[in-house]
Design a protein around this motif. Structure first.
Motif, PDB file in Angstrom:
ATOM      1  N   LYS A  40       0.920  -1.237   0.017  1.00  0.00           N
ATOM      2  CA  LYS A  40       0.034  -0.115   0.004  1.00  0.00           C
ATOM      3  C   LYS A  40       0.857   1.278  -0.118  1.00  0.00           C
ATOM      4  O   LYS A  40       1.836   1.171   0.719  1.00  0.00           O
ATOM      5  CB  LYS A  40      -0.804   0.049   1.140  1.00  0.00           C
ATOM      6  N   ILE A  41       0.628   2.194  -0.557  1.00  0.00           N
ATOM      7  CA  ILE A  41       1.225   3.384  -0.644  1.00  0.00           C
ATOM      8  C   ILE A  41       0.436   4.296   0.236  1.00  0.00           C
ATOM      9  O   ILE A  41      -0.847   4.650   0.218  1.00  0.00           O
ATOM     10  CB  ILE A  41       1.066   4.214  -2.278  1.00  0.00           C
ATOM     11  N   SER A  42       1.017   5.351   1.058  1.00  0.00           N
ATOM     12  CA  SER A  42       0.567   6.051   2.021  1.00  0.00           C
ATOM     13  C   SER A  42       0.768   7.508   1.549  1.00  0.00           C
ATOM     14  O   SER A  42       0.220   8.440   1.966  1.00  0.00           O
ATOM     15  CB  SER A  42       1.057   5.725   3.290  1.00  0.00           C
ATOM     16  N   MET A  43       1.798   7.727   0.628  1.00  0.00           N
ATOM     17  CA  MET A  43       2.097   9.210   0.296  1.00  0.00           C
ATOM     18  C   MET A  43       2.720   8.981  -1.238  1.00  0.00           C
ATOM     19  O   MET A  43       3.620   8.082  -1.446  1.00  0.00           O
ATOM     20  CB  MET A  43       3.018   9.708   1.089  1.00  0.00           C
ATOM     21  N   LEU A  44       2.187   9.850  -2.212  1.00  0.00           N
ATOM     22  CA  LEU A  44       2.503   9.781  -3.572  1.00  0.00           C
ATOM     23  C   LEU A  44       2.458  11.253  -3.901  1.00  0.00           C
ATOM     24  O   LEU A  44       1.696  12.137  -3.835  1.00  0.00           O
ATOM     25  CB  LEU A  44       1.481   9.124  -4.411  1.00  0.00           C
ATOM     26  N   HIS A  45       3.689  11.418  -4.604  1.00  0.00           N
ATOM     27  CA  HIS A  45       4.029  12.839  -4.966  1.00  0.00           C
ATOM     28  C   HIS A  45       4.343  12.909  -6.470  1.00  0.00           C
ATOM     29  O   HIS A  45       5.117  12.074  -6.831  1.00  0.00           O
ATOM     30  CB  HIS A  45       5.665  13.482  -4.505  1.00  0.00           C
ATOM     31  N   LEU A  46       3.227  13.635  -7.489  1.00  0.00           N
ATOM     32  CA  LEU A  46       3.128  13.393  -8.581  1.00  0.00           C
ATOM     33  C   LEU A  46       3.884  14.716  -9.178  1.00  0.00           C
ATOM     34  O   LEU A  46       3.357  15.728  -9.043  1.00  0.00           O
ATOM     35  CB  LEU A  46       1.794  13.418  -9.404  1.00  0.00           C
ATOM     36  N   ASP A  47       4.946  14.776  -9.854  1.00  0.00           N
ATOM     37  CA  ASP A  47       5.826  15.654 -10.402  1.00  0.00           C
ATOM     38  C   ASP A  47       6.266  15.505 -11.714  1.00  0.00           C
ATOM     39  O   ASP A  47       7.296  15.222 -12.222  1.00  0.00           O
ATOM     40  CB  ASP A  47       6.742  16.244  -9.579  1.00  0.00           C
ATOM     41  N   LEU A  48       5.259  15.126 -12.993  1.00  0.00           N
ATOM     42  CA  LEU A  48       5.889  14.756 -14.122  1.00  0.00           C
ATOM     43  C   LEU A  48       5.905  15.794 -15.267  1.00  0.00           C
ATOM     44  O   LEU A  48       6.488  15.507 -16.143  1.00  0.00           O
ATOM     45  CB  LEU A  48       4.804  13.479 -14.523  1.00  0.00           C
ATOM     46  N   ASN A  49       5.306  16.676 -15.009  1.00  0.00           N
ATOM     47  CA  ASN A  49       5.060  18.093 -15.759  1.00  0.00           C
ATOM     48  C   ASN A  49       4.709  17.843 -17.339  1.00  0.00           C
ATOM     49  O   ASN A  49       5.075  18.296 -18.182  1.00  0.00           O
ATOM     50  CB  ASN A  49       6.796  18.432 -15.700  1.00  0.00           C
ATOM     51  N   TYR A  50       3.687  16.712 -17.303  1.00  0.00           N
ATOM     52  CA  TYR A  50       3.086  16.527 -18.262  1.00  0.00           C
ATOM     53  C   TYR A  50       1.631  15.858 -17.662  1.00  0.00           C
ATOM     54  O   TYR A  50       1.640  14.819 -17.206  1.00  0.00           O
ATOM     55  CB  TYR A  50       3.711  15.212 -19.150  1.00  0.00           C
ATOM     56  N   ALA A  51       0.410  16.611 -17.997  1.00  0.00           N
ATOM     57  CA  ALA A  51      -0.864  16.161 -17.774  1.00  0.00           C
ATOM     58  C   ALA A  51      -1.109  14.904 -17.818  1.00  0.00           C
ATOM     59  O   ALA A  51      -1.889  14.180 -16.918  1.00  0.00           O
ATOM     60  CB  ALA A  51      -1.767  17.266 -18.201  1.00  0.00           C
TER      61      ALA A  51
END
Length: 78
Positions: free
Chosen positions: A6-17
């Motif tokens: 299970k993931i408790s924290m996810l940071h999305l920073d891909l700069n592409y929608a």
């Protein structure tokens, strides 16, 4: 026996929608209840495409997004 992680924290920073939407949809089932997702470029000027795509996804999947002063968006999975 294999145990799903299970993931408790996810940071999305891909700069592409489209990649951010794909990633969020892909990982959603593995994010624990109460898990936090940080959307790095959610409310920055010039990053309206990310806001548009993620807002549409939030309507389909039923989650809310908190916009913080840094311009990031935060989702807490219920």
């Amino acid at each position: 026996k294999y145990k799903k992680l299970k993931i408790s924290m996810l940071h999305l920073d891909l700069n592409y929608a489209e990649a951010e939407v794909f990633s969020l949809k892909t990982f959603w089932k593995n994010i624990s209840n109460g898990g936090i997702i940080i959307l790095d470029d959610f409310a920055y000027i010039g990053k309206e495409r990310q806001s548009y795509y993620i807002n549409n996804l939030s309507k389909k999947m039923g989650f809310n997004i908190l916009i913080v002063p840094s311009g990031q968006g935060i989702i807490v999975k219920n």
